[in-house]
Write a protein that holds these residues in place. Sequence first.
Motif, PDB file in Angstrom:
ATOM      1  N   ALA A 237       0.829  -1.339   0.034  1.00 24.28           N
ATOM      2  CA  ALA A 237      -0.018  -0.085   0.001  1.00 24.28           C
ATOM      3  C   ALA A 237       0.936   1.273  -0.007  1.00 24.28           C
ATOM      4  CB  ALA A 237      -1.019   0.099   1.162  1.00 24.28           C
ATOM      5  N   ALA A 238       1.903   1.177   0.844  1.00 23.05           N
ATOM      6  CA  ALA A 238       2.846   2.514   0.920  1.00 23.05           C
ATOM      7  C   ALA A 238       3.595   2.514  -0.448  1.00 23.05           C
ATOM      8  CB  ALA A 238       3.720   2.152   2.090  1.00 23.05           C
ATOM      9  N   ASN A 239       3.930   1.598  -1.011  1.00 25.32           N
ATOM     10  CA  ASN A 239       4.395   1.882  -2.449  1.00 25.32           C
ATOM     11  C   ASN A 239       3.469   2.031  -3.555  1.00 25.32           C
ATOM     12  OD1 ASN A 239       7.430   0.979  -2.531  1.00 25.32           O
ATOM     13  ND2 ASN A 239       6.769  -0.943  -1.410  1.00 25.32           N
ATOM     14  N   GLY A 240       2.318   1.736  -3.470  1.00 26.30           N
ATOM     15  CA  GLY A 240       1.403   2.307  -4.347  1.00 26.30           C
ATOM     16  C   GLY A 240       1.013   3.753  -4.000  1.00 26.30           C
ATOM     17  N   LEU A 241       0.977   4.011  -2.937  1.00 27.49           N
ATOM     18  CA  LEU A 241       0.745   5.593  -2.525  1.00 27.49           C
ATOM     19  C   LEU A 241       1.754   6.536  -2.932  1.00 27.49           C
ATOM     20  CD1 LEU A 241      -0.635   5.685   1.068  1.00 27.49           C
ATOM     21  CD2 LEU A 241      -2.160   6.224  -0.924  1.00 27.49           C
ATOM     22  N   LEU A 242       3.131   5.873  -3.035  1.00 27.73           N
ATOM     23  CA  LEU A 242       4.162   6.387  -3.394  1.00 27.73           C
ATOM     24  C   LEU A 242       4.191   6.896  -4.914  1.00 27.73           C
ATOM     25  CD1 LEU A 242       7.109   5.007  -1.512  1.00 27.73           C
ATOM     26  CD2 LEU A 242       6.523   7.399  -1.505  1.00 27.73           C
ATOM     27  N   ALA A 243       3.715   5.772  -5.868  1.00 27.18           N
ATOM     28  CA  ALA A 243       3.565   6.052  -7.151  1.00 27.18           C
ATOM     29  C   ALA A 243       2.409   6.886  -7.360  1.00 27.18           C
ATOM     30  CB  ALA A 243       3.055   4.573  -7.657  1.00 27.18           C
TER      31      ALA A 243
ATOM     32  N   LYS B 228       4.601  19.405 -12.317  1.00 29.24           N
ATOM     33  CA  LYS B 228       5.987  20.093 -11.738  1.00 29.24           C
ATOM     34  C   LYS B 228       7.246  19.481 -11.758  1.00 29.24           C
ATOM     35  CE  LYS B 228       5.431  23.150  -9.408  1.00 29.24           C
ATOM     36  NZ  LYS B 228       5.108  24.704  -9.983  1.00 29.24           N
ATOM     37  N   SER B 229       7.316  18.043 -11.613  1.00 30.53           N
ATOM     38  CA  SER B 229       8.678  17.168 -11.568  1.00 30.53           C
ATOM     39  C   SER B 229       8.283  15.698 -12.369  1.00 30.53           C
ATOM     40  CB  SER B 229       9.404  17.579 -10.392  1.00 30.53           C
ATOM     41  OG  SER B 229       8.509  16.909  -9.220  1.00 30.53           O
ATOM     42  N   PRO B 230       8.136  15.616 -13.299  1.00 30.42           N
ATOM     43  CA  PRO B 230       7.835  14.196 -13.870  1.00 30.42           C
ATOM     44  C   PRO B 230       8.899  13.252 -13.635  1.00 30.42           C
ATOM     45  CG  PRO B 230       8.088  15.525 -15.763  1.00 30.42           C
ATOM     46  CD  PRO B 230       8.194  16.493 -14.479  1.00 30.42           C
ATOM     47  N   ASP B 231       8.627  12.226 -13.031  1.00 25.81           N
ATOM     48  CA  ASP B 231       9.605  11.152 -12.941  1.00 25.81           C
ATOM     49  C   ASP B 231       8.847   9.605 -13.174  1.00 25.81           C
ATOM     50  OD1 ASP B 231      11.672   9.163 -12.252  1.00 25.81           O
ATOM     51  OD2 ASP B 231      12.317  10.357 -10.504  1.00 25.81           O
ATOM     52  N   TYR B 232       8.643   9.266 -14.511  1.00 23.77           N
ATOM     53  CA  TYR B 232       7.870   8.025 -14.661  1.00 23.77           C
ATOM     54  C   TYR B 232       8.566   6.918 -14.502  1.00 23.77           C
ATOM     55  CZ  TYR B 232       5.232  11.778 -16.938  1.00 23.77           C
ATOM     56  OH  TYR B 232       4.641  13.240 -16.933  1.00 23.77           O
ATOM     57  N   ASP B 233       9.779   6.717 -14.473  1.00 26.95           N
ATOM     58  CA  ASP B 233      10.531   5.519 -14.250  1.00 26.95           C
ATOM     59  C   ASP B 233      10.476   5.348 -12.581  1.00 26.95           C
ATOM     60  OD1 ASP B 233      11.970   4.893 -16.505  1.00 26.95           O
ATOM     61  OD2 ASP B 233      13.308   6.464 -16.396  1.00 26.95           O
ATOM     62  N   LYS B 234      10.332   6.424 -11.652  1.00 25.20           N
ATOM     63  CA  LYS B 234      10.126   6.223 -10.627  1.00 25.20           C
ATOM     64  C   LYS B 234       8.801   5.626 -10.069  1.00 25.20           C
ATOM     65  CE  LYS B 234      12.337   8.698  -7.525  1.00 25.20           C
ATOM     66  NZ  LYS B 234      12.634   9.798  -6.447  1.00 25.20           N
ATOM     67  N   VAL B 235       7.764   6.134 -10.881  1.00 24.45           N
ATOM     68  CA  VAL B 235       6.559   5.631 -10.657  1.00 24.45           C
ATOM     69  C   VAL B 235       6.081   4.424 -10.817  1.00 24.45           C
ATOM     70  CG1 VAL B 235       4.083   5.899 -11.751  1.00 24.45           C
ATOM     71  CG2 VAL B 235       5.291   7.997 -11.188  1.00 24.45           C
TER      72      VAL B 235
ATOM     73  N   GLU C 104      -0.470   5.107 -17.544  1.00 28.33           N
ATOM     74  CA  GLU C 104      -0.022   6.539 -17.969  1.00 28.33           C
ATOM     75  C   GLU C 104       1.517   6.637 -17.894  1.00 28.33           C
ATOM     76  OE1 GLU C 104      -0.851  11.237 -16.370  1.00 28.33           O
ATOM     77  OE2 GLU C 104      -2.130   9.616 -15.713  1.00 28.33           O
ATOM     78  N   ALA C 105       2.109   6.131 -16.703  1.00 32.50           N
ATOM     79  CA  ALA C 105       3.561   6.306 -16.684  1.00 32.50           C
ATOM     80  C   ALA C 105       4.257   5.860 -17.882  1.00 32.50           C
ATOM     81  CB  ALA C 105       3.892   5.681 -15.301  1.00 32.50           C
ATOM     82  N   GLU C 106       3.881   4.658 -18.383  1.00 29.07           N
ATOM     83  CA  GLU C 106       4.202   3.932 -19.688  1.00 29.07           C
ATOM     84  C   GLU C 106       4.089   4.731 -20.873  1.00 29.07           C
ATOM     85  OE1 GLU C 106       4.113  -0.746 -18.421  1.00 29.07           O
ATOM     86  OE2 GLU C 106       2.569   0.252 -19.536  1.00 29.07           O
ATOM     87  N   ALA C 107       3.013   5.408 -20.932  1.00 34.57           N
ATOM     88  CA  ALA C 107       2.721   6.021 -22.018  1.00 34.57           C
ATOM     89  C   ALA C 107       3.360   7.533 -22.032  1.00 34.57           C
ATOM     90  CB  ALA C 107       1.253   6.160 -22.212  1.00 34.57           C
ATOM     91  N   ARG C 108       3.404   8.142 -20.840  1.00 29.49           N
ATOM     92  CA  ARG C 108       4.373   9.229 -21.064  1.00 29.49           C
ATOM     93  C   ARG C 108       5.822   9.242 -20.959  1.00 29.49           C
ATOM     94  NH1 ARG C 108       0.881  13.450 -20.536  1.00 29.49           N
ATOM     95  NH2 ARG C 108      -1.150  12.920 -19.493  1.00 29.49           N
ATOM     96  N   LYS C 109       6.079   8.187 -20.635  1.00 26.64           N
ATOM     97  CA  LYS C 109       7.659   8.044 -20.427  1.00 26.64           C
ATOM     98  C   LYS C 109       8.321   8.178 -22.112  1.00 26.64           C
ATOM     99  CE  LYS C 109      10.992   4.618 -19.122  1.00 26.64           C
ATOM    100  NZ  LYS C 109      11.144   3.033 -18.473  1.00 26.64           N
ATOM    101  N   SER C 110       7.569   7.555 -23.100  1.00 28.76           N
ATOM    102  CA  SER C 110       7.838   7.431 -24.545  1.00 28.76           C
ATOM    103  C   SER C 110       6.699   8.021 -25.243  1.00 28.76           C
ATOM    104  CB  SER C 110       8.588   6.177 -24.933  1.00 28.76           C
ATOM    105  OG  SER C 110       8.987   6.067 -26.390  1.00 28.76           O
ATOM    106  N   ALA C 111       6.860   9.008 -26.340  1.00 34.58           N
ATOM    107  CA  ALA C 111       5.781   9.314 -27.216  1.00 34.58           C
ATOM    108  C   ALA C 111       5.571   8.221 -28.245  1.00 34.58           C
ATOM    109  CB  ALA C 111       6.347  10.630 -27.897  1.00 34.58           C
TER     110      ALA C 111
END
Length: 485
Positions: free
Chosen positions: A211-217, A226-233, A345-352
């Motif tokens: 649950a904590a990891n999901g909330l971090l995502a 403000k500061s995208p980091d899709y790999d971290k997501v 969404e993170a996968e799709a935003r990571k690469s056009a």
Amino acid sequence: MKKYKGILFLVMASLSLISCSEDRMDEINKNVNNPTNMATRFAITDAMTKTAFSNTGSELAFYTGVYVELSAGGFGQMYSAETRNGEPQSATTYNNSWNSQYSTMYNLKIIIDKCTIGEEKGNYTTLGIAQILYAYNLALLTDMYGDVPFSEAFQPGVIYTPKLDHQEDLYKTIFATLEDAIVNLEKTSSYPALGTQDLIYGGNNAKWIKAANGLLARYTLRLSFKSPDYDKVLTYVSKSFASRNEEFKMVNSGIPNPFYQLDNARGYLFSSKSLFEKLNARPNDPRVTGYFEKIKKTSGAPLTYEFYENGVSPQSQNYSYSALLDASNPIYMLSYHELLFIKAEAEARKSASVTSTVSLVAAVTAAFNKAQSINFSTTDVASYVAGLNITTNEDLLKEIAVQKYFSFYDDESVEAYNDYRRLLAMYGSATAHPIQLANPLNVSKFPLRLTYGNSDVSANKNVKEAFGDGTYVYKENVWWAGGTR
């Protein structure tokens, strides 16, 4: 003589009470039903319940669902919210939620202090759970209101008018607290497991860590403007839920779903025409009818759908309502389907260059099978998504946003509201937004945030100054959506 002996006895008895020690009087005056100190294993249960029922699933969800048109406010307070009649900019509107969030966090802070420097030092399991709930409530607080009192708060009798902390700093605290919680939950504790006192995971530390990891995502994606980091997501997602059986939610026979309770007690929320039309625009979406209940407008008339035209229809209780209402429905704090939409969404935003709908299919499948009174498990989701004609990365991103929005019906509306505002910042305008809202009042009166609670507007000069006349809710974005506070 016997008469006077009786009087003398009463006088002596009275004197004996008057001379009773202060300690004894304190003991007599103690309210055993409202103890000032208790073991954290009992206090954490109350914090879980308030977090789910009072803070997540009740008023905040009712109001935000109206603002993003998952529901329509057809009567009473919700009609005032629908028609922007005072409710969105009044300090009294969310005061109950405001007070509940702060009292929950205050109690969680007491638990955290007990388990770090107090009499239960080393109770790592309860500490880790309290930290997750604390971070979750802090995120809920700042997501709704922006800058809020925090670093100087929770000091009754010491600081009476705490300053407002900036949302950017609050998010740093949220991330740090969740990371600390994971570390503590991985430690060995000499204290007994919570067991049934843990109403969410039954004392299962591994699920709390997920649950904590999901909330971090979720919160990392929240900051994508403000500061995208899709790999971290994606890293956080990989460490979170593997199925809906691990969701961060409250399901308890003694704690009914708040949306069911509101409908049963007051009947304020109805079926949104805006939502219906969005579903109906997609080919063969089973939710277009599965989400809504038919009604009889008059005695003897056939059952029919009566949708509330957002911001336009008159006040009445004669509209269709949600077909998902059930007392046993979960109160979601983070669902499996939300997690999969975050991943997509993170996968799709990571690469056009990403146009694959595989992750979208997985997310929609989870949404069709959410633990509600109705599910759509027989639907061929792959065929449904294929019929949406997604050919570009832009198509994919927009459909992820819309399908995620659909999945939040009807009781995950707080996250739908957060997502709508985040995407409003990312797409730059309401006209470019993937989710087109219908209420004509939104041109000048879409609530970009909620007002501070009246308890502090009236008592804290710092909050009062920030509140002004309340119209800032229509003008100022929160920090992560491009605002300054």
